[in-house]
Design an enzyme around this catalytic site. Structure first.
Site, PDB file in Angstrom:
ATOM      1  N   GLU A 119       0.640  -0.984  -0.060  1.00 32.40           N
ATOM      2  CA  GLU A 119      -0.231   0.789  -0.250  1.00 32.40           C
ATOM      3  C   GLU A 119       0.789   1.173  -0.130  1.00 32.40           C
ATOM      4  O   GLU A 119       0.231   2.257   0.079  1.00 32.40           O
ATOM      5  CB  GLU A 119      -0.799  -0.034   1.491  1.00 32.40           C
ATOM      6  CG  GLU A 119      -1.891  -1.300   1.166  1.00 32.40           C
ATOM      7  CD  GLU A 119      -2.793  -0.891   2.562  1.00 32.40           C
ATOM      8  OE1 GLU A 119      -3.758  -0.638   2.012  1.00 32.40           O
ATOM      9  OE2 GLU A 119      -2.474  -1.738   3.775  1.00 32.40           O
ATOM     10  N   SER A 172      -6.945  -1.931   2.100  1.00 37.10           N
ATOM     11  CA  SER A 172      -6.718  -1.403   0.158  1.00 37.10           C
ATOM     12  C   SER A 172      -7.394  -2.052  -0.531  1.00 37.10           C
ATOM     13  O   SER A 172      -7.291  -2.257  -2.131  1.00 37.10           O
ATOM     14  CB  SER A 172      -5.844  -0.728  -0.055  1.00 37.10           C
ATOM     15  OG  SER A 172      -4.700   0.452   0.440  1.00 37.10           O
ATOM     16  N   TYR A 229     -10.054   3.644  -5.180  1.00 34.36           N
ATOM     17  CA  TYR A 229      -8.760   4.731  -5.754  1.00 34.36           C
ATOM     18  C   TYR A 229      -9.052   4.690  -6.877  1.00 34.36           C
ATOM     19  O   TYR A 229      -8.663   6.187  -7.287  1.00 34.36           O
ATOM     20  CB  TYR A 229      -7.691   4.268  -5.400  1.00 34.36           C
ATOM     21  CG  TYR A 229      -7.618   3.476  -3.667  1.00 34.36           C
ATOM     22  CD1 TYR A 229      -7.808   4.284  -2.546  1.00 34.36           C
ATOM     23  CD2 TYR A 229      -7.672   2.220  -2.888  1.00 34.36           C
ATOM     24  CE1 TYR A 229      -7.383   4.599  -1.361  1.00 34.36           C
ATOM     25  CE2 TYR A 229      -7.274   1.761  -1.920  1.00 34.36           C
ATOM     26  CZ  TYR A 229      -7.367   2.909  -1.493  1.00 34.36           C
ATOM     27  OH  TYR A 229      -7.188   3.101   0.129  1.00 34.36           O
ATOM     28  N   ARG A 253     -11.781   3.784  11.308  1.00 33.41           N
ATOM     29  CA  ARG A 253     -13.018   3.831  11.017  1.00 33.41           C
ATOM     30  C   ARG A 253     -13.203   1.887  11.188  1.00 33.41           C
ATOM     31  O   ARG A 253     -13.004   1.298  10.354  1.00 33.41           O
ATOM     32  CB  ARG A 253     -12.450   3.657   8.897  1.00 33.41           C
ATOM     33  CG  ARG A 253     -14.268   3.327   8.229  1.00 33.41           C
ATOM     34  CD  ARG A 253     -13.983   3.971   6.863  1.00 33.41           C
ATOM     35  NE  ARG A 253     -13.441   2.246   6.605  1.00 33.41           N
ATOM     36  CZ  ARG A 253     -12.072   1.884   5.521  1.00 33.41           C
ATOM     37  NH1 ARG A 253     -11.503   3.488   5.074  1.00 33.41           N
ATOM     38  NH2 ARG A 253     -12.189   0.593   5.724  1.00 33.41           N
ATOM     39  N   ASP A 277     -16.305  -0.447   9.680  1.00 35.39           N
ATOM     40  CA  ASP A 277     -16.913  -0.864   8.610  1.00 35.39           C
ATOM     41  C   ASP A 277     -18.092  -2.072   8.857  1.00 35.39           C
ATOM     42  O   ASP A 277     -17.499  -3.245   9.325  1.00 35.39           O
ATOM     43  CB  ASP A 277     -16.065  -1.409   7.228  1.00 35.39           C
ATOM     44  CG  ASP A 277     -14.556  -0.723   7.105  1.00 35.39           C
ATOM     45  OD1 ASP A 277     -15.182   0.424   6.762  1.00 35.39           O
ATOM     46  OD2 ASP A 277     -14.627  -1.311   5.936  1.00 35.39           O
ATOM     47  N   GLU A 290     -14.373  -5.260   9.562  1.00 35.64           N
ATOM     48  CA  GLU A 290     -13.478  -4.918  10.590  1.00 35.64           C
ATOM     49  C   GLU A 290     -13.243  -3.313  10.652  1.00 35.64           C
ATOM     50  O   GLU A 290     -14.286  -2.725  10.773  1.00 35.64           O
ATOM     51  CB  GLU A 290     -12.267  -4.866   9.280  1.00 35.64           C
ATOM     52  CG  GLU A 290     -12.807  -3.953   8.132  1.00 35.64           C
ATOM     53  CD  GLU A 290     -11.199  -4.774   7.016  1.00 35.64           C
ATOM     54  OE1 GLU A 290     -10.717  -3.574   6.491  1.00 35.64           O
ATOM     55  OE2 GLU A 290     -11.515  -5.484   6.327  1.00 35.64           O
ATOM     56  N   ASN A 347     -10.278  -0.295  11.142  1.00 33.11           N
ATOM     57  CA  ASN A 347      -9.317   0.219   9.985  1.00 33.11           C
ATOM     58  C   ASN A 347      -8.482   1.728  10.817  1.00 33.11           C
ATOM     59  O   ASN A 347      -9.285   2.695  11.005  1.00 33.11           O
ATOM     60  CB  ASN A 347      -9.718   1.278   8.877  1.00 33.11           C
ATOM     61  CG  ASN A 347      -8.085   0.932   8.119  1.00 33.11           C
ATOM     62  OD1 ASN A 347      -7.108   1.568   8.872  1.00 33.11           O
ATOM     63  ND2 ASN A 347      -7.785   0.644   6.687  1.00 33.11           N
ATOM     64  N   GLY A 384      -7.970   5.474   5.059  1.00 30.05           N
ATOM     65  CA  GLY A 384      -7.488   5.715   4.130  1.00 30.05           C
ATOM     66  C   GLY A 384      -8.075   7.876   4.315  1.00 30.05           C
ATOM     67  O   GLY A 384      -9.123   8.337   4.371  1.00 30.05           O
TER      68      GLY A 384
END
Length: 377
Positions: free
Chosen positions: A25, A205, A279, A319, A321, A334, A336, A340
């Site tokens: 990443e 990602s 992305y 974050r 999810d 999950e 994070n 991002g």
């Protein structure tokens, strides 16, 4: 937090924005750093960009945010030819030092806080956080334990389940197990049913992820995931579920706060929210912020996001999810710990919809780090 320089005048806190790294990443980390460098308040902070090349070398990068943008389908990377830098302990703190070959080391100055914008192993997984703890340098985001658990999706499930939170059913397979007993591994895989997802346990990602529709696709999916990590996670596909995310942000004087949730809907040739859908341009991905959820479901989701944040002992930001199932129930996909962070990424967009601009978000995170000591807390 302004300190006094040797001349007796107050100086701005110095923020080292660290990005790049050795993981797959690397490019996304560079894009994130370009956004932060462009947004951070230069009137409030002295900013030093520090790149980590793909071979692990630390360099003093150019303060040129525009160079770190995505160009078409091409991702930027750290310029490994630039001057090497290192963090070195000093009597008053930790200095950033340029270490050119055959030259006397040059001290740039004391670093007050590191903003680590690395994604994936060797940066987001607690390794960099441990180094900064040893160096006594404050930093943005979660500490060693939360970063390590947040990176390893298999152990993340264990911790979330222990906290009484619902997670996606799955099994863990290693490359060694697959090579030793492919029949037994296939049986464990197939017991989950199809379709299912195969993903590297310690990557992000959406790299290395495959959706598997039947037993004929198992071997190829595992090999794709093993290309990123010798440990993989196989999970049931939450068919018919909506993908909804929620931002969590630490507070200086209270409990963590949550953003309005956002929903991701993929289209075109994407069966799930893969790397290209996240992305690259023109990928038919639609985002609804705030997500169209019943008020009680949103309230439950936001409360569950805080519970997940606290279960992992997260700090700064995360974050979370979710899958919202057809019956309205919630399952955590999950968490994070360094999501991002470009202005078009979900995390900043959800906070923008909640009333906090991108520059304000960057400032909040730096201030949280400046007011938090290293060590046990």
């Amino acid at each position: 937090m302004n300190e006094t320089s040797s001349g007796g005048t107050a100086r701005k806190p110095r923020v080292a924005v660290v990005f790049g790294g050795r993981s797959s990443e690397h490019g996304i980390s560079c894009v994130t750093a370009g956004s932060v460098l462009a947004a951070i308040d230069r009137e409030a902070y002295d900013v030093v960009p520090v790149g980590i090349a793909t071979d692990g070398r630390w360099v003093l990068e150019a303060d040129e945010p525009a160079r770190l943008a995505i160009r078409g389908n091409d991702l930027p990377e750290v310029d490994a030819a630039r001057s090497p830098v290192a963090l070195m302990g000093a009597a008053s703190g930790t200095d950033l030092v340029v270490t050119e070959p055959s030259a006397v080391p040059s001290v740039i100055g004391e670093v007050d806080v590191v903003f680590p914008l690395l994604h994936g192993p060797w940066g987001e997984d607690g390794t960099l956080q441990g180094m900064l703890e040893m160096a006594g340098v404050r930093y943005v985001g979660s500490g060693v334990l939360a970063s390590a658990i947040g990176m390893d999706k298999a152990y993340m499930k264990v911790v979330l389940q222990a906290a009484g939170l619902p997670v996606t059913p799955g099994v863990v397979l290693t490359r060694a197990e697959w090579e030793r007993d492919p029949i037994g591994c296939s049986a464990r895989f197939e017991a989950l049913g199809f379709p299912s997802f195969v993903k590297p346990a310690r990557a992000g990602s959406s790299m290395g992820i495959s959706k598997v529709h039947d037993a004929t696709e198992v071997a190829d999916a595992l090999e794709e995931a093993f290309g990123h990590d010798p440990k993989v996670l196989v999970e049931q596909s939450m068919e018919g579920a909506r993908e909804v995310e929620c931002g969590v942000l630490g507070s200086l004087d209270g409990p963590p706060e949550t953003s309005r949730p956002g929903e991701v809907r993929t289209g075109g040739d994407h069966e799930f929210y893969d790397f290209e859908a996240k992305y690259l341009p023109d990928q038919h991905t639609e985002i609804d912020i705030p997500a169209d959820l019943p008020a009680d479901t949103e309230q439950e989701l936001r409360a569950m996001a805080v519970r997940a944040f606290e279960a992992l002992s997260c700090e700064g930001l995360a974050r979370v999810d979710f899958f919202v199932l057809p019956d309205g129930s919630l399952v955590i996909n999950e968490l994070n710990t360094m999501p991002g962070f470009t202005p078009t990424s979900m995390y900043p967009q959800m906070w923008a919809a909640s009333g906090m601009s991108y520059p304000e978000l960057v400032d909040r995170l730096v201030q949280l780090a400046l007011h938090r000591d290293t060590g046990l807390r």
